[in-house]
Structure formats: structure tokens, C-alpha cells
Design a protein around this motif. Structure first.
Motif, PDB file in Angstrom:
ATOM      1  N   TRP A 243     -69.641 -66.745 129.988  1.00  0.00           N
ATOM      2  CA  TRP A 243     -69.226 -65.380 130.361  1.00  0.00           C
ATOM      3  C   TRP A 243     -68.889 -64.567 129.119  1.00  0.00           C
ATOM      4  CZ3 TRP A 243     -64.586 -63.105 129.112  1.00  0.00           C
ATOM      5  CH2 TRP A 243     -63.550 -63.946 128.697  1.00  0.00           C
ATOM      6  N   LEU A 244     -68.264 -65.234 128.149  1.00  0.00           N
ATOM      7  CA  LEU A 244     -67.818 -64.532 126.953  1.00  0.00           C
ATOM      8  C   LEU A 244     -68.996 -64.260 126.010  1.00  0.00           C
ATOM      9  CD1 LEU A 244     -65.294 -63.464 125.489  1.00  0.00           C
ATOM     10  CD2 LEU A 244     -65.130 -65.682 124.344  1.00  0.00           C
ATOM     11  N   ALA A 245     -69.902 -65.242 125.905  1.00  0.00           N
ATOM     12  CA  ALA A 245     -71.082 -65.075 125.045  1.00  0.00           C
ATOM     13  C   ALA A 245     -71.875 -63.838 125.486  1.00  0.00           C
ATOM     14  CB  ALA A 245     -71.951 -66.326 125.084  1.00  0.00           C
ATOM     15  N   LYS A 246     -71.976 -63.649 126.798  1.00  0.00           N
ATOM     16  CA  LYS A 246     -72.703 -62.487 127.338  1.00  0.00           C
ATOM     17  C   LYS A 246     -72.086 -61.170 126.882  1.00  0.00           C
ATOM     18  CE  LYS A 246     -74.839 -63.866 131.642  1.00  0.00           C
ATOM     19  NZ  LYS A 246     -74.370 -64.289 132.957  1.00  0.00           N
ATOM     20  N   GLU A 247     -70.753 -61.093 126.993  1.00  0.00           N
ATOM     21  CA  GLU A 247     -70.073 -59.854 126.590  1.00  0.00           C
ATOM     22  C   GLU A 247     -70.132 -59.680 125.082  1.00  0.00           C
ATOM     23  OE1 GLU A 247     -69.593 -58.029 129.007  1.00  0.00           O
ATOM     24  OE2 GLU A 247     -69.619 -59.582 130.552  1.00  0.00           O
ATOM     25  N   TYR A 248     -70.053 -60.816 124.371  1.00  0.00           N
ATOM     26  CA  TYR A 248     -70.114 -60.763 122.909  1.00  0.00           C
ATOM     27  C   TYR A 248     -71.414 -60.093 122.462  1.00  0.00           C
ATOM     28  CZ  TYR A 248     -69.994 -62.171 118.009  1.00  0.00           C
ATOM     29  OH  TYR A 248     -69.985 -62.149 116.636  1.00  0.00           O
TER      30      TYR A 248
END
Ligand SMILES: *Cc1c(COP(=O)(O)O)cnc(C)c1O
Length: 366
Positions: A243-248
């Protein structure tokens, strides 16, 4: 005629203390009138074996393609990292410039004006810099005497504005690991993101990356600057929940990894022999330095040793070593590190012998 307009600069920027890097060979050569070729550089935790020959070849091969954009998301490198780490590509972010770039990317993703980050000191000095640039405020928590940290104290420092807790394992400049139980305690009791910096993890007995599979608030930072010997290329990576990689990726600069860095990174990961040798040199060197340096030396899981030269002062000893053509890092610029600690990078056997002899001479001179 040379006017300036500081009012254009964000106020937070003026809070940033200058980042103090290790000294370069050129600086020391000119300061002490030494031949650059005679200088031993053990101040910046670089790989004394240099880069892998496969990485060098990749750099040569990519030179004619410098007019072409690399892939926006460093896909090929992330695939190689997937093999190396065992994590799927969806958990991996490649970053230029270096892991420092990853720290920037994470801060700009989560820090707003007035937010806080927790930094256990003494530690790597860069964390507070991108946090401050985003308007964040570092909250410093002192480590114990042996540089371990107290999870309770970390959690007590948390407020409703805390967004990131920066941990480092092995810690720079002390070389100790963060115990897994301490990390779990922190992860389970915080609402913040926990960033664990594993710049030196290949030299250590254990890593903490596996916990990314269990916790949705853990980011692991890694780099090609240390064991892979590619500090000059500025290449790092992160392991984080999907989820975080996507926003990153949404917030980060595209193409942050240059084509030469990308190809050299892939080549370096394939050179397991160079990796093995680089680790072996450090493990042997650590034993030698811990035994032979004639001052208190802290046990280390990284490619450097922390030396306490008390009752001498770190600055003075560092200067005497530099005059002898050996660059080491005085830790007096690290917050809460006092004025008697020196960090010495583990070098080749020859370099290690030189630094030991220099310490002996300094000790005999007082
Ligand atoms: C060297 C270092 C880094 C920075 O790595 P780069 O990839 O060169 O930016 C990050 N954290 C620690 C603790 C380091 O010592």
C-alpha cells in the motif's frame, strides 16, 4: 549588486544544521600537504575493495546510452532486488540518490508542517534533514549508555503529531543491532511509520526485513553504497508494504535511478563472489581492529568500529591521524555522541594495520 531574498525561503530551512560529511582525500591532501596517493580513507564506510568488476563493466556498457531515459520505475533493478531479498517487486522501491533519496521520498509523502519524527541519538545525522525540510520537527530520544534503545522511552516520546520513528540497525556510529523484540514492541504500539535503516545489514548476523510481511507500518531502507561499493553512484532501495509503495511512487520523482546506476546495481547483485569477499574482509578486519586498537572499541555488526579515545579528545586524535595521512571520522558532530568517540571504517588488512599503528603512536605521544 548582489542582493539576496531570504524571505523567499521557507522558514523551516533555516533550522537545518549543516550536514557534516566525512573528509575527502583531496581536502586532507591539501590541508596537510600530503600526496593524495598516500592517504588511507577510513572515514566514510566505503568498500575498500571497490565496486564489483561486473558493475564497472555495466557502467562502461551503458555510457553510450546516456541520451536515453531509464525506466521510470527501475523495473529491472526491482526484479533483481526481488531475487536478492525474497520480496515481490510490489514491495520494492529503488531510489536515487541513494537511501538518502528514499528518506526524502518517505518524508515528503507523510510529513506536514508541525508534524514530528522521533530520532534516537546518537545516530545517522541525515534523518532530521528531510524531515525539517518538509516542516517536521525532530524529537530526540537518548539511547542507553551501550547505545541500545529503550522502546518504552521511544513510545513515550510519541505525540498525536508523530509521523515517523527512525531506527538504524546496525546503528551508525555505534555498530549495534536493534533486537527484533524491541522493534515489534514499537511497531505494535505506535500509529507512526517506523523506518529501519539497514545500510550495513550485509555485515550483520541478522536483518529485520522479514517483519515487513507482518506489519503495515514498517519500511526498511537499504543502500548500494556500503557492501556493494557503489557510493559514488547514489543508489538505494526500500522494502515496504505494498500500500505504501504505491503511494510512494505517486509522490516520488520519476526516473530517480539513472540508467548507469540501474544497470550497475543489477550487475552488482549478480556478483555474489564480490559480495562474499567484501563481507569476509570486514568480518576479519573487525576482529583484528577490536583486538589491536589500543583504546576501548565497541563490538560492531557493521563495517566500522566505534573507538572511545577518552581521556583524549576525538577531534585532536582525528587530527593527528589525518596528519599521518589516515582519515577517520570524529563523532563530535553526531548529536549526543560526546567528544571522545571516533568511527573507523574497516579497511583492507594493510589499511587496518596502518590505522592500528597510528593509534598506538598517538597513545604513546601523550
Ligand atoms: C551511508 C548511510 C546511508 C546513506 O546511504 P546512501 O545510499 O549513500 O544515501 C544511510 N544510512 C546510514 C546509517 C548510512 O551510514
Amino acid at each position: 549588486m548582489f542582493l539576496s531574498r531570504p524571505e523567499l525561503i521557507k522558514k523551516e530551512i533555516f533550522e537545518i544544521a549543516e550536514y557534516v560529511p566525512g573528509k575527502s582525500i583531496e581536502e586532507i591532501a591539501s590541508a596537510y600537504g600530503l600526496d593524495p596517493g598516500s592517504i588511507t580513507k577510513l572515514g566514510s564506510n566505503e568498500n575498500p575493495l571497490g565496486p564489483s568488476s561486473k558493475a564497472i563493466q555495466a557502467l562502461v556498457d551503458t555510457a553510450p546510452c546516456a541520451n536515453i531515459y531509464p525506466s521510470a520505475d527501475a523495473r529491472e533493478l526491482r526484479e533483481a532486488l526481488s531475487k536478492y531479498t525474497g520480496f515481490p517487486v510490489s514491495n520494492l522501491i529503488a531510489s536515487g540518490p541513494g537511501m538518502d533519496g528514499l528518506l526524502d521520498g518517505i518524508c515528503r509523502l507523510v510529513i506536514e508542517k508541525g508534524d514530528e519524527v522521533i530520532v534516537p541519538t546518537p545516530t545517522f545525522a541525515y534523518y532530521e534533514l528531510p524531515a525539517r525540510a518538509c516542516g517536521g520537527k525532530p524529537v530526540f530520544v537518548r539511547r542507553n549508555q551501550d547505545f541500545s534503545l529503550d522502546p518504552k522511552k521511544i513510545l513515550e516520546a510519541e505525540s498525536s503529531r508523530t509521523k515517523i520513528i527512525f531506527l538504524c540497525s546496525p546503528n551508525n556510529p555505534s555498530g549495534n543491532l536493534l533486537p527484533e523484540d524491541d522493534l515489534r514492541k514499537i511497531l505494535e504500539n505506535t500509529r507512526a511509520l517506523v523506518f529501519v535503516d539497514e545500510a550495513y545489514v550485509e555485515f550483520a548476523d541478522r536483518n529485520l526485513a522479514g517483519l515487513v510481511r507482518e506489519y503495515d507500518n514498517l519500511v526498511i531502507g537499504r543502500t548500494f553504497s556500503k557492501v556493494f561499493g557503489l557510493a559514488g553512484l547514489r543508489l538505494g532501495y526500500g522494502i515496504m508494504p505494498e500500500w505504501l509503495a504505491k503511494e510512494y511512487i505517486r509522490a516520488a520523482t520519476p526516473f530517480s535511478v539513472s540508467l548507469p546506476a540501474l544497470k550497475a546495481g543489477v550487475a552488482a547483485l549478480s556478483d555474489t563472489e564480490h559480495l562474499r569477499k567484501s563481507i569476509e574482509v570486514v568480518r576479519k578486519g573487525r576482529e583484528y581492529l577490536e583486538e589491536k586498537i589500543p583504546f576501548k572499541v565497541y563490538p560492531s555488526q557493521a563495517n566500522f568500529m566505534l573507538v572511545d579515545v577518552a581521556p583524549l579528545k576525538a577531534k585532536a586524535v582525528t587530527q593527528s591521524l589525518m596528519k599521518k595521512g589516515i582519515i577517520v571520522r570524529s563523532c563530535d558532530s553526531f548529536r549526543e555522541a560526546g567528544d571522545t568517540l571516533i568511527r573507523v571504517t574497516v579497511g583492507t588488512p594493510d589499511q587496518n594495520e596502518k590505522v592500528v599503528r597510528a593509534f598506538e603512536t598517538v597513545k604513546s605521544e601523550v
